[in-house]
Design a protein around this motif. Sequence first.
Motif, mmCIF file in Angstrom:
data_model
loop_
_atom_site.group_PDB
_atom_site.id
_atom_site.type_symbol
_atom_site.label_atom_id
_atom_site.label_comp_id
_atom_site.label_asym_id
_atom_site.label_seq_id
_atom_site.Cartn_x
_atom_site.Cartn_y
_atom_site.Cartn_z
ATOM 1 N N ILE A 138 -39.262 30.562 8.232
ATOM 2 C CA ILE A 138 -38.898 31.885 7.709
ATOM 3 C C ILE A 138 -37.533 31.805 7.016
ATOM 4 O O ILE A 138 -36.721 30.937 7.326
ATOM 5 N N LYS A 139 -37.322 32.745 6.103
ATOM 6 C CA LYS A 139 -36.031 32.797 5.409
ATOM 7 C C LYS A 139 -35.344 34.124 5.714
ATOM 8 O O LYS A 139 -36.015 35.154 5.842
ATOM 9 N N LEU A 140 -34.014 34.046 5.822
ATOM 10 C CA LEU A 140 -33.202 35.217 6.144
ATOM 11 C C LEU A 140 -32.194 35.448 5.031
ATOM 12 O O LEU A 140 -31.632 34.489 4.494
ATOM 13 N N LYS A 141 -31.933 36.694 4.714
ATOM 14 C CA LYS A 141 -30.859 37.002 3.776
ATOM 15 C C LYS A 141 -29.516 36.911 4.495
ATOM 16 O O LYS A 141 -29.404 37.327 5.661
ATOM 17 N N VAL A 142 -28.520 36.401 3.804
ATOM 18 C CA VAL A 142 -27.158 36.355 4.341
ATOM 19 C C VAL A 142 -26.188 36.798 3.242
ATOM 20 O O VAL A 142 -26.568 36.942 2.076
ATOM 21 N N VAL B 111 -31.670 30.116 4.778
ATOM 22 C CA VAL B 111 -30.898 31.310 4.427
ATOM 23 C C VAL B 111 -30.716 31.400 2.916
ATOM 24 O O VAL B 111 -30.698 30.378 2.217
ATOM 25 N N ASP B 112 -30.578 32.638 2.442
ATOM 26 C CA ASP B 112 -30.490 32.916 1.001
ATOM 27 C C ASP B 112 -29.377 33.920 0.749
ATOM 28 O O ASP B 112 -29.413 35.042 1.263
ATOM 29 N N ALA B 113 -28.363 33.507 -0.031
ATOM 30 C CA ALA B 113 -27.219 34.389 -0.311
ATOM 31 C C ALA B 113 -27.357 35.143 -1.629
ATOM 32 O O ALA B 113 -26.483 35.958 -1.961
ATOM 33 N N ASN B 114 -28.405 34.862 -2.402
ATOM 34 C CA ASN B 114 -28.639 35.583 -3.662
ATOM 35 C C ASN B 114 -27.391 35.713 -4.535
ATOM 36 O O ASN B 114 -27.068 36.785 -5.032
ATOM 37 N N GLN B 115 -26.649 34.610 -4.659
ATOM 38 C CA GLN B 115 -25.496 34.510 -5.567
ATOM 39 C C GLN B 115 -24.255 35.219 -5.047
ATOM 40 O O GLN B 115 -23.328 35.509 -5.808
ATOM 41 N N PHE C 174 -29.664 26.179 2.262
ATOM 42 C CA PHE C 174 -28.743 27.250 1.861
ATOM 43 C C PHE C 174 -29.061 27.556 0.402
ATOM 44 O O PHE C 174 -28.799 26.747 -0.485
ATOM 45 N N GLU C 175 -29.637 28.755 0.212
ATOM 46 C CA GLU C 175 -30.179 29.085 -1.109
ATOM 47 C C GLU C 175 -29.233 29.970 -1.923
ATOM 48 O O GLU C 175 -28.655 30.909 -1.394
ATOM 49 N N GLU C 176 -29.144 29.671 -3.196
ATOM 50 C CA GLU C 176 -28.378 30.426 -4.187
ATOM 51 C C GLU C 176 -27.027 30.932 -3.676
ATOM 52 O O GLU C 176 -26.755 32.136 -3.693
ATOM 53 N N PRO C 177 -26.156 30.014 -3.248
ATOM 54 C CA PRO C 177 -24.833 30.474 -2.813
ATOM 55 C C PRO C 177 -24.027 31.089 -3.954
ATOM 56 O O PRO C 177 -23.225 31.990 -3.741
ATOM 57 N N GLY D 208 -32.433 27.678 -8.406
ATOM 58 C CA GLY D 208 -33.366 27.560 -9.526
ATOM 59 C C GLY D 208 -34.218 28.772 -9.811
ATOM 60 O O GLY D 208 -34.867 28.834 -10.852
ATOM 61 N N GLU D 209 -34.214 29.781 -8.918
ATOM 62 C CA GLU D 209 -35.106 30.920 -9.168
ATOM 63 C C GLU D 209 -34.713 31.684 -10.424
ATOM 64 O O GLU D 209 -35.542 32.396 -10.990
ATOM 65 N N ASN D 210 -33.468 31.546 -10.857
ATOM 66 C CA ASN D 210 -33.048 32.245 -12.081
ATOM 67 C C ASN D 210 -32.870 31.314 -13.273
ATOM 68 O O ASN D 210 -32.186 31.662 -14.235
ATOM 69 N N SER E 210 -41.342 26.750 -4.371
ATOM 70 C CA SER E 210 -41.511 27.849 -5.331
ATOM 71 C C SER E 210 -40.603 29.019 -4.989
ATOM 72 O O SER E 210 -40.282 29.249 -3.824
ATOM 73 N N HIS E 211 -40.186 29.763 -6.017
ATOM 74 C CA HIS E 211 -39.637 31.090 -5.763
ATOM 75 C C HIS E 211 -40.780 32.062 -5.989
ATOM 76 O O HIS E 211 -41.236 32.262 -7.110
ATOM 77 N N GLY E 212 -41.262 32.649 -4.922
ATOM 78 C CA GLY E 212 -42.409 33.537 -5.033
ATOM 79 C C GLY E 212 -43.694 32.820 -4.642
ATOM 80 O O GLY E 212 -43.749 31.588 -4.594
HETATM 81 MG MG LIG Z 1 -33.737 33.478 -3.412
#
Ligand SMILES: [Mg+2]
Length: 364
Positions: free
Chosen positions: A165-169, A196-200, A222-225, A248-250, A298-300
Amino acid sequence: MKITKLEAVIIVTEVKNPMKDALHTYDAGTRVVTKIHTDEGIIGYGSSFFGRGKASGAILKLMLESELGPHLIGEDPHFTRKIRKKLWSIADYHGAEGFSHFAISAIDIALWDIIGKKANLPTAKVLGAVRDRIPAYCMAGWYVDTEKEYVAKCIETVEEGFKAIKLKVGKYSLENDIERIKIAQREVGPDIKIMVDANQGFDEKEALRRGRAYEQLGVRWFEEPLIPQHKESSARLARALDIPIAIGENFYSKFQFYDAVQAGAASIYQPDNRRAGGPTEWLEIGAITDVAGHHIASHGGGPANVNMLCVLPNAIFLESGSLKKEDGLLKTRLTMVDGEVLLPDVPGMGTDVDEEYIEKYRVD
Ligand SMILES: [Mg+2]
């Protein structure tokens, strides 16, 4: 075979519980379905969706139907690289990335849907499959109003069969991140991987501070720091931390993936099939990252992503939401066995849409 028509349909559905990450609220239920018709009666489908930006559907429709679509008429859909080159050439004056690449991606997915249908095989098998299933993780830990809701979602996801599972941080303090990770670990147990995903949400220094804490907690990646443009900062971060950096999702097209790989910006790359390009581009993104010894996730989710991930040798994960909560736009339903999502046994990309659903929610 010749292409006879391209149409794009905008669908809007209500978003009752907008999803929230560190920086964004996803409150726009806008999707665009791209349909490419051929003289043999085969129709190829590609879908895009927009979590934010309520006018985005109208812009993409214009790009598809008025700017790029007319140049497809009369082309053989098997000539995917010829068509991609032509579309880049048309779009490069205003920029082949951004909205143009959303359109190019949807077109390429629809073309490969046609090619798979013509061959009467899932597109992954036409491209040369390496597997017929892919491990999946669920994006479970969004920012919600209560801890009870957060815990319930994590548990529900694992009960459905996901083994990661992935969590937002990053929305609040590091202490809050640590608490969110520890709560999830306690509730789902040690056998479930956690990303975990920081979404930039961070700059380099803060990402380093937080990344050290995440790696101490055994987080898988650690995703999209950082913002996607900061590839050199990302490279310094990747060198300093043991936890893998995932980005890479963006990114739009293989060129941005290549730049990131050259910089050493990450070790897991996450193409998004709305932006990155369709199978034609993914094959090249896969090769670029594979040669460098990196992985793809994949993203999505959905059947189009499963087809692509079953072709790339270095793919490790499908991102997904709950498979029980798909809303009915796509006809193809995915099945998960032992934490892995199976390649759908339907000709093409699995992107056929339910026409009754479209008629109900179309706005154009
Ligand atoms: Mg993401």
